[in-house]
Write a protein that holds these residues in place. Structure first.
Motif, PDB file in Angstrom:
ATOM      1  N   MET A 161       0.819  -1.202   0.000  1.00  0.00           N
ATOM      2  CA  MET A 161       0.000   0.000   0.000  1.00  0.00           C
ATOM      3  C   MET A 161       0.858   1.259   0.000  1.00  0.00           C
ATOM      4  O   MET A 161       0.488   2.283  -0.526  1.00  0.00           O
ATOM      5  CB  MET A 161      -0.939  -0.012   1.216  1.00  0.00           C
ATOM      6  N   LYS A 162       2.031   1.204   0.606  1.00  0.00           N
ATOM      7  CA  LYS A 162       2.885   2.387   0.672  1.00  0.00           C
ATOM      8  C   LYS A 162       3.807   2.514  -0.532  1.00  0.00           C
ATOM      9  O   LYS A 162       4.440   3.547  -0.728  1.00  0.00           O
ATOM     10  CB  LYS A 162       3.705   2.347   1.965  1.00  0.00           C
ATOM     11  N   THR A 163       3.906   1.461  -1.341  1.00  0.00           N
ATOM     12  CA  THR A 163       4.806   1.495  -2.489  1.00  0.00           C
ATOM     13  C   THR A 163       4.242   2.350  -3.614  1.00  0.00           C
ATOM     14  O   THR A 163       4.972   3.126  -4.234  1.00  0.00           O
ATOM     15  CB  THR A 163       5.051   0.069  -3.015  1.00  0.00           C
ATOM     16  N   PHE A 164       2.940   2.243  -3.873  1.00  0.00           N
ATOM     17  CA  PHE A 164       2.291   2.978  -4.955  1.00  0.00           C
ATOM     18  C   PHE A 164       1.205   3.888  -4.387  1.00  0.00           C
ATOM     19  O   PHE A 164       0.682   3.649  -3.292  1.00  0.00           O
ATOM     20  CB  PHE A 164       1.668   2.012  -5.960  1.00  0.00           C
ATOM     21  N   PRO A 165       0.821   4.922  -5.131  1.00  0.00           N
ATOM     22  CA  PRO A 165      -0.279   5.777  -4.678  1.00  0.00           C
ATOM     23  C   PRO A 165      -1.624   5.079  -4.837  1.00  0.00           C
ATOM     24  O   PRO A 165      -1.715   3.993  -5.409  1.00  0.00           O
ATOM     25  CB  PRO A 165      -0.172   6.992  -5.603  1.00  0.00           C
ATOM     26  N   ILE A 166      -2.654   5.720  -4.346  1.00  0.00           N
ATOM     27  CA  ILE A 166      -4.024   5.230  -4.490  1.00  0.00           C
ATOM     28  C   ILE A 166      -4.732   6.121  -5.502  1.00  0.00           C
ATOM     29  O   ILE A 166      -4.742   7.348  -5.356  1.00  0.00           O
ATOM     30  CB  ILE A 166      -4.763   5.254  -3.144  1.00  0.00           C
ATOM     31  N   ALA A 167      -5.298   5.526  -6.528  1.00  0.00           N
ATOM     32  CA  ALA A 167      -5.976   6.294  -7.577  1.00  0.00           C
ATOM     33  C   ALA A 167      -7.361   6.702  -7.106  1.00  0.00           C
ATOM     34  O   ALA A 167      -8.134   5.886  -6.598  1.00  0.00           O
ATOM     35  CB  ALA A 167      -6.076   5.476  -8.854  1.00  0.00           C
ATOM     36  N   VAL A 168      -7.678   7.973  -7.285  1.00  0.00           N
ATOM     37  CA  VAL A 168      -9.027   8.492  -7.080  1.00  0.00           C
ATOM     38  C   VAL A 168      -9.515   8.979  -8.433  1.00  0.00           C
ATOM     39  O   VAL A 168      -8.902   9.857  -9.046  1.00  0.00           O
ATOM     40  CB  VAL A 168      -9.041   9.645  -6.058  1.00  0.00           C
ATOM     41  N   ILE A 169     -10.609   8.402  -8.909  1.00  0.00           N
ATOM     42  CA  ILE A 169     -11.145   8.770 -10.216  1.00  0.00           C
ATOM     43  C   ILE A 169     -12.254   9.795 -10.007  1.00  0.00           C
ATOM     44  O   ILE A 169     -13.292   9.497  -9.434  1.00  0.00           O
ATOM     45  CB  ILE A 169     -11.691   7.547 -10.970  1.00  0.00           C
ATOM     46  N   GLY A 170     -12.015  11.019 -10.452  1.00  0.00           N
ATOM     47  CA  GLY A 170     -13.007  12.076 -10.334  1.00  0.00           C
ATOM     48  C   GLY A 170     -12.625  13.104  -9.293  1.00  0.00           C
ATOM     49  O   GLY A 170     -12.289  12.755  -8.157  1.00  0.00           O
ATOM     50  N   ALA A 171     -12.669  14.382  -9.674  1.00  0.00           N
ATOM     51  CA  ALA A 171     -12.347  15.479  -8.746  1.00  0.00           C
ATOM     52  C   ALA A 171     -13.582  16.308  -8.452  1.00  0.00           C
ATOM     53  O   ALA A 171     -13.542  17.537  -8.425  1.00  0.00           O
ATOM     54  CB  ALA A 171     -11.235  16.344  -9.322  1.00  0.00           C
ATOM     55  N   GLY A 172     -14.695  15.619  -8.224  1.00  0.00           N
ATOM     56  CA  GLY A 172     -15.887  16.275  -7.716  1.00  0.00           C
ATOM     57  C   GLY A 172     -15.798  16.336  -6.196  1.00  0.00           C
ATOM     58  O   GLY A 172     -14.757  16.034  -5.607  1.00  0.00           O
ATOM     59  N   PRO A 173     -16.880  16.692  -5.524  1.00  0.00           N
ATOM     60  CA  PRO A 173     -16.850  16.789  -4.059  1.00  0.00           C
ATOM     61  C   PRO A 173     -16.399  15.503  -3.376  1.00  0.00           C
ATOM     62  O   PRO A 173     -15.619  15.540  -2.419  1.00  0.00           O
ATOM     63  CB  PRO A 173     -18.302  17.134  -3.702  1.00  0.00           C
ATOM     64  N   ILE A 174     -16.872  14.345  -3.853  1.00  0.00           N
ATOM     65  CA  ILE A 174     -16.557  13.083  -3.189  1.00  0.00           C
ATOM     66  C   ILE A 174     -15.122  12.652  -3.485  1.00  0.00           C
ATOM     67  O   ILE A 174     -14.405  12.185  -2.608  1.00  0.00           O
ATOM     68  CB  ILE A 174     -17.558  11.982  -3.591  1.00  0.00           C
ATOM     69  N   GLY A 175     -14.687  12.800  -4.725  1.00  0.00           N
ATOM     70  CA  GLY A 175     -13.316  12.434  -5.056  1.00  0.00           C
ATOM     71  C   GLY A 175     -12.302  13.259  -4.303  1.00  0.00           C
ATOM     72  O   GLY A 175     -11.319  12.728  -3.765  1.00  0.00           O
ATOM     73  N   LEU A 176     -12.512  14.572  -4.230  1.00  0.00           N
ATOM     74  CA  LEU A 176     -11.580  15.428  -3.492  1.00  0.00           C
ATOM     75  C   LEU A 176     -11.614  15.115  -1.997  1.00  0.00           C
ATOM     76  O   LEU A 176     -10.579  15.137  -1.322  1.00  0.00           O
ATOM     77  CB  LEU A 176     -11.917  16.903  -3.745  1.00  0.00           C
ATOM     78  N   ALA A 177     -12.797  14.812  -1.469  1.00  0.00           N
ATOM     79  CA  ALA A 177     -12.888  14.430  -0.053  1.00  0.00           C
ATOM     80  C   ALA A 177     -12.134  13.130   0.200  1.00  0.00           C
ATOM     81  O   ALA A 177     -11.465  12.975   1.229  1.00  0.00           O
ATOM     82  CB  ALA A 177     -14.349  14.279   0.359  1.00  0.00           C
ATOM     83  N   ALA A 178     -12.237  12.177  -0.744  1.00  0.00           N
ATOM     84  CA  ALA A 178     -11.495  10.924  -0.594  1.00  0.00           C
ATOM     85  C   ALA A 178      -9.999  11.201  -0.503  1.00  0.00           C
ATOM     86  O   ALA A 178      -9.297  10.623   0.343  1.00  0.00           O
ATOM     87  CB  ALA A 178     -11.784  10.004  -1.776  1.00  0.00           C
ATOM     88  N   ALA A 179      -9.502  12.098  -1.346  1.00  0.00           N
ATOM     89  CA  ALA A 179      -8.083  12.440  -1.304  1.00  0.00           C
ATOM     90  C   ALA A 179      -7.705  13.049   0.038  1.00  0.00           C
ATOM     91  O   ALA A 179      -6.638  12.738   0.601  1.00  0.00           O
ATOM     92  CB  ALA A 179      -7.751  13.407  -2.437  1.00  0.00           C
ATOM     93  N   ALA A 180      -8.563  13.908   0.582  1.00  0.00           N
ATOM     94  CA  ALA A 180      -8.272  14.535   1.874  1.00  0.00           C
ATOM     95  C   ALA A 180      -8.189  13.502   2.989  1.00  0.00           C
ATOM     96  O   ALA A 180      -7.295  13.553   3.843  1.00  0.00           O
ATOM     97  CB  ALA A 180      -9.347  15.574   2.199  1.00  0.00           C
ATOM     98  N   HIS A 181      -9.098  12.534   2.982  1.00  0.00           N
ATOM     99  CA  HIS A 181      -9.085  11.504   4.028  1.00  0.00           C
ATOM    100  C   HIS A 181      -7.888  10.566   3.869  1.00  0.00           C
ATOM    101  O   HIS A 181      -7.306  10.114   4.870  1.00  0.00           O
ATOM    102  CB  HIS A 181     -10.399  10.724   4.005  1.00  0.00           C
ATOM    103  N   LEU A 182      -7.506  10.266   2.649  1.00  0.00           N
ATOM    104  CA  LEU A 182      -6.314   9.437   2.428  1.00  0.00           C
ATOM    105  C   LEU A 182      -5.069  10.143   2.959  1.00  0.00           C
ATOM    106  O   LEU A 182      -4.224   9.520   3.615  1.00  0.00           O
ATOM    107  CB  LEU A 182      -6.156   9.131   0.940  1.00  0.00           C
ATOM    108  N   LEU A 183      -4.957  11.430   2.692  1.00  0.00           N
ATOM    109  CA  LEU A 183      -3.802  12.184   3.171  1.00  0.00           C
ATOM    110  C   LEU A 183      -3.739  12.200   4.693  1.00  0.00           C
ATOM    111  O   LEU A 183      -2.653  12.082   5.282  1.00  0.00           O
ATOM    112  CB  LEU A 183      -3.845  13.613   2.628  1.00  0.00           C
TER     113      LEU A 183
END
Length: 455
Positions: A1-23
């Protein structure tokens, strides 16, 4: 899990929120957005006001990032329109260093698979990285290796056809130049395409009602504008609702207003009009019903709902509800015949999981063809998914959600339940819709285990 990033498809409200929680979990996201900016799909309906007030449209993790930049929160009880959601929330959030450095715009995902494995391969599948194939701006196509995939691409790009039986009407493709977007701005941005034209609105949900009412405002100023309304059912009673007796005043007001416009002859209603064929002529399109009746139009507005685009996921092992095309365990929880936007129980990673380990569909797309989605639901989904990907199963399984009490939302509303009937003129105050009021009640759903199928 730490070797590669996690893909988030879509930069709408939910996609950007997913990125924030992953960070926040110490995981590295890479966000692929097909549009040129974050919130590109919402840009298409920026004139529409949401049902739910700001407090249900802001993700906690995103707000924590924004506040560190000096961002000021909007008034939480106000009802934003799509443009305000973009300008006052999504664009500032996408511009933060944490997100901007991980966001790739003009990047359309065209396929997701396992590295070196088609769907039929089993051995070591769960420990093999994913490959996300992306068509980047400029035409270059590249494969990206990632540890997990969160698909938050939504459903806006795949509307349901106007034809019956779930299929396009005969000739629907060739008549594409006569078919508008599902939520056109008939009063302002798209005015010239509708002014003085014969417009057929197809559908019997709140999106249809919204467009019809706005078209009547246009018709007052633009001579020759003719409004036709085609519904498959024997009547429009479902859209009219209970009128003054309706448990949701705004919904009742919308229905009563629409009924009056039909009874006054301002809107020409055609019931039992399942569309069989569209004949694209030089000057107009002929719309033919299954029973042989025809009406002529210059423009067709398809308020027929949306469905998920599953083509990019063909090489993954999915478990989908056969009716609504949501994850199997989620399907019964969001059935629009049984649940409204506010009665869908809280759910997270366990309910959203597929046989394909570390792959999740979230947001509007996770609801498949059901229209009962709210942004707040999606924010809790991605919080739980991020926890699961980080190995914090206890946090992933403990899902908590506060939603506005909403009543029943139409099964064919044509879009997410966040989108209400809009008002036609700028001088009027927006009417709250079926999924929220300016001061909604806030029932709380708390789950510490996977919900049962019968919930």
């Amino acid at each position: 899990m730490k070797t590669f990033p996690i893909a988030v498809i879509g930069a709408g409200p939910i996609g950007l929120a997913a990125a924030a929680h992953l960070l926040e979990r110490g995981l590295e996201p890479v966000i692929f957005e097909a549009g040129r900016t974050a919130g590109a799909a919402i840009e298409q309906w920026r004139h529409i006001r949401l049902f739910s007030p700001w407090r249900f449209n802001l993700d906690d993790a995103a707000v924590r990032v924004l506040k560190a930049t000096g961002w000021e929160s909007p008034r939480l009880t106000a009802l934003p329109n799509g443009g305000e959601l973009i300008d006052n929330y999504l664009i500032p959030f996408a511009a933060t260093p944490q997100i901007a450095s991980r966001l790739q715009t003009g990047a359309r995902v065209i396929a997701v698979t396992r590295q070196g494995m088609a769907k039929t391969h089993v051995r070591d599948r769960d420990t093999t990285a994913f490959v996300v194939r992306v068509e980047h701006h400029g035409g270059e196509t590249r494969d990206h290796t990632v540890a997990a995939v969160i698909d938050a691409s939504g459903t806006w790009s795949t509307r349901n056809p106007v034809g019956t039986s779930g299929l396009p009407a005969i000739g629907e493709t060739t008549a594409g130049n006569r078919i508008s977007s599902p939520l056109p701005d008939v009063v302002d941005r798209d005015r010239s395409a509708f002014a003085g034209r014969r417009v057929v609105v197809v559908g019997s949900g709140h999106s249809a009602a919204n467009t019809l009412i706005n078209l009547t405002a246009l018709a007052k100023d633009e001579a020759g504008t003719r409004i036709l309304w085609a519904v498959r059912g024997a009547s429009a009673e479902k859209v009219y609702g209970g009128g003054e007796a309706d448990g949701l005043p705004a919904r009742g007001q919308l229905g009563s207003r629409l009924r009056r416009l039909v009874e006054a002859g301002i809107i020409e209603l055609h019931t039992g009009f399942g569309i069989a064929a569209l004949k694209n002529l030089d000057s107009h399109v002929e719309v033919e019903a299954v029973d042989g009746r025809t009406i002529e139009a210059d423009v067709i507005v398809p308020c027929t709902g949306f469905r998920p685009d599953l083509e990019i996921l063909r090489e993954l092992r999915l478990d989908l509800d056969p009716a609504v095309e949501a994850p199997t365990e989620l399907g019964p929880l969001i059935d629009p015949e049984l649940h409204s936007c506010g009665t869908v129980p809280a759910h997270g990673a366990k309910v959203l999981a597929h046989p394909e380990k570390d792959f999740y569909i979230v947001g509007m797309k996770s609801y498949g063809r059901a229209p009962t989605f709210l942004l707040a639901t999606g924010y809790e989904q991605v919080r739980s998914v991020a926890a699961a990907l980080a190995g914090d199963q206890e946090s992933a399984d403990t899902v908590h959600l506060e939603l506005p009490e909403t009543g029943v939302c139409s099964a064919d509303a044509g879009t997410s339940c966040d989108v209400p009937p809009a008002v036609a003129t700028g001088s009027q105050e927006p009417e709250p819709g079926c999924c929220a009021a300016p001061e909604p009640a806030r029932p709380s759903f708390r789950q510490v285990r996977k919900p049962s199928i019968s919930a």
